[in-house]
Design an enzyme around this catalytic site. Structure first.
Site, PDB file in Angstrom:
ATOM      1  N   CYS A  45       4.359  21.749  -5.136  1.00 50.62           N
ATOM      2  CA  CYS A  45       5.978  21.506  -5.474  1.00 50.62           C
ATOM      3  C   CYS A  45       6.489  22.754  -5.727  1.00 50.62           C
ATOM      4  O   CYS A  45       6.095  23.736  -6.295  1.00 50.62           O
ATOM      5  CB  CYS A  45       5.946  20.588  -6.997  1.00 50.62           C
ATOM      6  SG  CYS A  45       7.314  20.393  -7.704  1.00 50.62           S
ATOM      7  N   HIS A  64       0.835  -1.260   0.031  1.00 49.01           N
ATOM      8  CA  HIS A  64       0.038  -0.068  -0.002  1.00 49.01           C
ATOM      9  C   HIS A  64       0.675   1.323  -0.110  1.00 49.01           C
ATOM     10  O   HIS A  64       0.345   2.291   0.302  1.00 49.01           O
ATOM     11  CB  HIS A  64      -0.873   0.020   1.125  1.00 49.01           C
ATOM     12  CG  HIS A  64      -1.918  -1.075   1.193  1.00 49.01           C
ATOM     13  ND1 HIS A  64      -2.634  -1.722   2.258  1.00 49.01           N
ATOM     14  CD2 HIS A  64      -2.616  -1.650  -0.040  1.00 49.01           C
ATOM     15  CE1 HIS A  64      -3.484  -2.645   1.787  1.00 49.01           C
ATOM     16  NE2 HIS A  64      -3.584  -2.321   0.485  1.00 49.01           N
TER      17      HIS A  64
END
Length: 239
Positions: free
Chosen positions: A145, A116
């Protein structure tokens, strides 16, 4: 019986879930104090942790995610350390885990398949630049970002998303090839990860879990004790 079975095996796979990390202070999902009982401001946690919710309400997603899904001050417990010791001793070939906390690696396990994903890893959805957990945790709202201003998301599998095919292939291969599988701290009800146990072709299936699982009837041995206590005793005897 468990120690003898491990002693006589050479290709063991540990399949781990949230119950392995509760002794480190990380809540599991389905218990009375688990993640699914957390306050999501009117939204069930399984909805908040879905791709649809992430896309539609990123602010609320990250508020919940940073509060309940990333634990920076936790340390590996006796179960994590014992599995690493058994790997070093040549007994454990791989750890296949449903957990995203990185504690198996921190404990020293080298061959870990994180089905996961990993909450310590994040990436920009636009340019794929990589970021650590601190960048997300220190972002005031939705992390962006610093190169292209794209959204930085956790490198974890959300509800409605597919598991990584390469990780699935590796997990299937390890389990099918194993001469023993030790299931630790998972109820084996989360699919498709849980169905990986069906690929095991041997007769040494051990389940260490505090509650029943759908695979109990096929297990050679069921142990209803805390994972850390059991695995530490095994490591003491065999390493």
């Amino acid at each position: 019986m468990l120690i003898d079975s491990i002693s006589s095996s050479e290709n063991i796979v540990a399949f781990t879930g949230a119950g392995v990390s509760t002794e480190s202070g990380i809540p599991d999902f389905r218990s009375s104090e688990g993640i699914f009982q957390m306050d999501g401001e009117g939204f069930p946690p399984e909805v908040i942790l879905s791709r649809t919710f992430f896309d539609q309400y990123p602010e609320k997603f990250f508020e919940f995610y940073k509060k309940f899904m990333v634990y920076r001050d936790v340390k590996p417990n006796r179960c994590h350390i014992a599995l690493a010791k058994l790997e070093e001793a040549g007994k454990i070939r791989a750890v296949v885990t449903q957990n995203i906390d990185n504690l198996h690696t921190e404990a020293g396990s080298k061959n870990v398949v994180e089905l996961h994903g990993n909450a310590n890893k994040n990436y920009c959805m636009k340019c794929n630049k990589k970021y650590g957990a601190e960048y997300v945790l220190n972002s005031p709202s939705v992390p962006k970002c610093d190169s292209c201003n794209g959204t930085v998301r956790p490198d974890v599998v959300l509800y409605e998303e597919m598991l990584d095919e390469e990780k699935l292939y590796r997990a299937k291969w390890y389990i099918r090839d194993a001469d023993m599988v030790i299931v630790i701290g998972t109820s084996l009800v989360v699919y498709p990860a849980a169905k990986l146990i069906k690929y095991f072709e041997g007769d040494k299936l051990v389940i260490i879990n505090m509650t029943d699982t759908p695979f109990d009837s096929t297990a050679m041995l069921q142990i209803r004790q805390k994972a850390g206590y059991v695995m530490w005793k095994v490591a003491e005897a065999l390493t």
